[in-house]
Design a protein around this motif. Sequence first.
Motif, PDB file in Angstrom:
ATOM      1  N   ASN A  28       0.834  -1.203   0.000  1.00 48.47           N
ATOM      2  CA  ASN A  28       0.000   0.000   0.000  1.00 48.47           C
ATOM      3  C   ASN A  28       0.873   1.259   0.000  1.00 48.47           C
ATOM      4  N   ARG A  29       1.958   1.235   0.759  1.00 48.35           N
ATOM      5  CA  ARG A  29       2.876   2.384   0.788  1.00 48.35           C
ATOM      6  C   ARG A  29       3.531   2.604  -0.562  1.00 48.35           C
ATOM      7  N   LEU A  30       3.896   1.488  -1.213  1.00 49.03           N
ATOM      8  CA  LEU A  30       4.513   1.606  -2.532  1.00 49.03           C
ATOM      9  C   LEU A  30       3.507   2.118  -3.560  1.00 49.03           C
ATOM     10  N   ALA A  31       2.251   1.694  -3.415  1.00 51.44           N
ATOM     11  CA  ALA A  31       1.219   2.109  -4.374  1.00 51.44           C
ATOM     12  C   ALA A  31       0.850   3.575  -4.211  1.00 51.44           C
ATOM     13  N   THR A  32       0.741   4.041  -2.964  1.00 49.57           N
ATOM     14  CA  THR A  32       0.322   5.418  -2.704  1.00 49.57           C
ATOM     15  C   THR A  32       1.485   6.386  -2.580  1.00 49.57           C
ATOM     16  N   ASP A 243       9.683   6.259   2.022  1.00 46.21           N
ATOM     17  CA  ASP A 243      10.945   6.116   1.295  1.00 46.21           C
ATOM     18  C   ASP A 243      10.786   4.900   0.379  1.00 46.21           C
ATOM     19  N   GLN A 244      10.677   5.153  -0.924  1.00 43.56           N
ATOM     20  CA  GLN A 244      10.393   4.060  -1.859  1.00 43.56           C
ATOM     21  C   GLN A 244      11.488   3.004  -1.859  1.00 43.56           C
ATOM     22  N   ASN A 245      12.743   3.429  -1.707  1.00 42.49           N
ATOM     23  CA  ASN A 245      13.842   2.454  -1.673  1.00 42.49           C
ATOM     24  C   ASN A 245      13.734   1.559  -0.439  1.00 42.49           C
ATOM     25  N   GLU A 246      13.435   2.194   0.699  1.00 41.17           N
ATOM     26  CA  GLU A 246      13.306   1.426   1.938  1.00 41.17           C
ATOM     27  C   GLU A 246      12.130   0.467   1.874  1.00 41.17           C
TER      28      GLU A 246
END
Length: 280
Positions: A28-32, A243-246
């Motif tokens: 969900n974090r990666l999507a939003t 943080d997308q990398n994290e």
Amino acid sequence: MSVTLAAGVRANLLALQQTSSLQEVVQNRLATGKKVNSALDNPGNYFTAAALSDRANDLNTLLDDMGQAVQTLKAADEGIKAIQKLVDSAKAKANQALASASSTDRATFASEYNNLLSQITDIAEDSGYKGKNLLKGDSLKVIFNERTGEAQNSLTISGVSYTDVSNLSLTAVADPSADWATGTTGDTAINDTIDSLNSALTNLRTQASTFGTNLSSVQIRQDYTKSMINTLQTGADKLTLADQNEEGAKLLALNTRQQLSSTALSFASQADQNVLRLLG
């Protein structure tokens, strides 16, 4: 009917469920792109970021209004520039009349002078923007912050009425064939007109300077507001963005954990399978 699971199987099943739940959060974090999507994620960060975003939105609305105010001022400034050119042309006609020894020519110059004055009125009428005309006596209020009452910061710009040339101390020649005729009386009338035109030019330059100062003030506040909006949005993002990398690394680790847990669950269930073989 209840099914009893071996302790090892239950422990590995629970680990799989937890891993799956964490995967959903990370996905969900990666999507939003956000690590805080609701108050459940982090109440403090969520509501603080919401307040910052709301203020940024309010200022963004005011920024649009400031942009329109700038255009209104520019329209008035362009009108004044055009009127100055007309006054210069009218002054040239008066000087031509004064230099002429022909009453007929002076009458022609006087008529042309009157036509130029009517053009001043027309330009003043046409110098409005979105219903606001600072050369027709309208005033303009520009609001700079989102607060109300005494805490509100604003600038009120007073207009002038150039649709009536008498406000520029100018008057049309009542009788072009006689008022500017050759002779002392005609010369005096023309000289008085030239003085009035010089006064009008001074008035126009002063008003142009005033509008220029107002325009500069609005543009400075416009740039400041843009910077403030950026600061507020950046602050809100720092509280909510992921943080997308994290998050990508977390998802990779969770996928690996899920595979290992599935393997462990398979090993844990082998004891029950051995019992099934004995029964067979």
